[in-house]
Write an enzyme that holds these catalytic residues in place. Sequence first.
Site, PDB file in Angstrom:
ATOM      1  N   ARG A  65       0.819  -1.218   0.000  1.00 31.31           N
ATOM      2  CA  ARG A  65       0.000   0.000   0.000  1.00 31.31           C
ATOM      3  C   ARG A  65       0.848   1.262   0.000  1.00 31.31           C
ATOM      4  O   ARG A  65       0.434   2.308  -0.491  1.00 31.31           O
ATOM      5  CB  ARG A  65      -0.952  -0.036   1.201  1.00 31.31           C
ATOM      6  CG  ARG A  65      -1.591   1.289   1.506  1.00 31.31           C
ATOM      7  CD  ARG A  65      -2.892   1.208   2.303  1.00 31.31           C
ATOM      8  NE  ARG A  65      -2.868   0.363   3.478  1.00 31.31           N
ATOM      9  CZ  ARG A  65      -2.221   0.634   4.614  1.00 31.31           C
ATOM     10  NH1 ARG A  65      -1.480   1.725   4.737  1.00 31.31           N
ATOM     11  NH2 ARG A  65      -2.307  -0.192   5.636  1.00 31.31           N
ATOM     12  N   TYR A 119     -17.069  19.784 -12.712  1.00 33.57           N
ATOM     13  CA  TYR A 119     -17.603  18.449 -13.011  1.00 33.57           C
ATOM     14  C   TYR A 119     -18.682  18.096 -11.974  1.00 33.57           C
ATOM     15  O   TYR A 119     -18.484  18.291 -10.767  1.00 33.57           O
ATOM     16  CB  TYR A 119     -16.408  17.495 -12.931  1.00 33.57           C
ATOM     17  CG  TYR A 119     -16.666  16.037 -13.141  1.00 33.57           C
ATOM     18  CD1 TYR A 119     -17.181  15.553 -14.345  1.00 33.57           C
ATOM     19  CD2 TYR A 119     -16.316  15.123 -12.150  1.00 33.57           C
ATOM     20  CE1 TYR A 119     -17.371  14.195 -14.527  1.00 33.57           C
ATOM     21  CE2 TYR A 119     -16.499  13.761 -12.336  1.00 33.57           C
ATOM     22  CZ  TYR A 119     -17.030  13.306 -13.522  1.00 33.57           C
ATOM     23  OH  TYR A 119     -17.216  11.958 -13.703  1.00 33.57           O
ATOM     24  N   ASP A 154      -8.844  21.027 -11.573  1.00 36.55           N
ATOM     25  CA  ASP A 154      -9.113  19.833 -12.369  1.00 36.55           C
ATOM     26  C   ASP A 154      -8.696  20.172 -13.799  1.00 36.55           C
ATOM     27  O   ASP A 154      -9.360  20.953 -14.481  1.00 36.55           O
ATOM     28  CB  ASP A 154     -10.611  19.488 -12.269  1.00 36.55           C
ATOM     29  CG  ASP A 154     -10.981  18.213 -13.038  1.00 36.55           C
ATOM     30  OD1 ASP A 154     -10.239  17.845 -13.973  1.00 36.55           O
ATOM     31  OD2 ASP A 154     -12.022  17.618 -12.710  1.00 36.55           O
ATOM     32  N   LYS A 165      -9.112   9.435 -18.533  1.00 33.55           N
ATOM     33  CA  LYS A 165      -9.371  10.048 -19.844  1.00 33.55           C
ATOM     34  C   LYS A 165      -8.129   9.921 -20.730  1.00 33.55           C
ATOM     35  O   LYS A 165      -7.873   8.873 -21.277  1.00 33.55           O
ATOM     36  CB  LYS A 165      -9.818  11.497 -19.640  1.00 33.55           C
ATOM     37  CG  LYS A 165     -10.935  11.661 -18.584  1.00 33.55           C
ATOM     38  CD  LYS A 165     -12.277  11.151 -19.056  1.00 33.55           C
ATOM     39  CE  LYS A 165     -13.322  10.997 -17.960  1.00 33.55           C
ATOM     40  NZ  LYS A 165     -13.674  12.181 -17.204  1.00 33.55           N
TER      41      LYS A 165
END
Length: 388
Positions: A55, A108, A180, A205
């Site tokens: 992790r 968004y 963003d 994306k």
Amino acid sequence: MAEIDQKLDTVLVHAGRQPGDFHGFVNPPVVHASTVLFPSVEAMAPGAQKYSYGRRGTPTTEALEEAIAAIEGAAGAKLATSGLNAISLACLSCLRAGDHFLVADTVYGPTRHFCDTILPRYGIEIEYFEPWAAEGIRKRFKANTKAVFLEAPGSLTFEMQDVPAIAAAAREIGAFVLMDNTWATPVFFQPLAHGVDLSIQAGTKYIVGHSDVMIGTVAASARAWPGLLEMHGNLGLHVGPDDVYLALRGLRTMSVRLERHMRNALEVANWLAEQSCVAAIRYPALPQDPGHSLWKRDFKGACGLFAFDFTPDVTEQQAITFLNSLKLFGLGYSWGGFESLAIPVKLKGLRTAGTPVPLSQSVRLHIGLEDTRDLIADLAQAMAAMKA
Ligand SMILES: *Cc1c(COP(=O)(O)O)cnc(C)c1O
């Protein structure tokens, strides 16, 4: 690590790769791991051994983090399980109870939902501001304003923001600036070089670029990095190595793909602009777009995502017929992959600071890597079906 003076396309190819560490293989290994073994109790002391637990990082996650930090010009970068998770991570890394958080009205939708539903539970006050605010953002500052969240161009409606002006104003009061930057990617806009502290990518994306992985990245300035590192570790975020690997692979070709997405999108947008049933194109790369001068000043390019508004006589049912008639364009969320996509623009509940919304039917397109002659033919036949 990449040298500071390398050009971006060179950094995209070389950053995060250490073939000498892996027997000369060009790409890093995909390390599947939870437990890491130590040779002795002494070696288990914090920091004594480079890797301590899956992790906490592996050679695979480290390769992508290093590459993102190099591309963004950041003090450091961390990975998140999706773009939305990168957004929530970045917000939590710099906000605490009692803070006032200014968020662009055009963010968004799921970002807004996180801000409205989760942050208030922890005593954080949210206020949406008009995306065209520029230095005028100062009138919204309060004594407890701790951070400002930007997204340019805005989701679904593509309004540009004056990022350097807003960031400079925020810095005067010591507030963190989050952005963003999924639309432009660091290839076309470099947030940290324009005053942003936390640059967020939905890697899903264009970094991944093939519609097959969900991942997010956050790159931090020196002052935002300690908070990001701490929050990432405490939340226990970890992205599986196969997904990290695919993101790293996508990153290497992101710049060449984006060049073609832009060229194709401009061709399709210019064709759409000439159609009698189209009232407006929402794409800052076009000279007639209201955000064009800001885009031209700050951005090096535009991706394949834009929207267009039909003329007011086109009914909702006709717009639905248009979308249903598309054959090459898929109907689907997300974007940034090699294929063309379309969705109807729905803004219900997504604008609360007076940002004008389209008054007619609006469609968002993602222009993929197909031949534009085929894409235009598809749009033309769907428009004919709509009018029939
Ligand atoms: C898709 C998207 C996100 C979220 O990314 P996911 O990986 O789908 O969570 C965030 N911001 C923008 C602008 C997006 O388009």
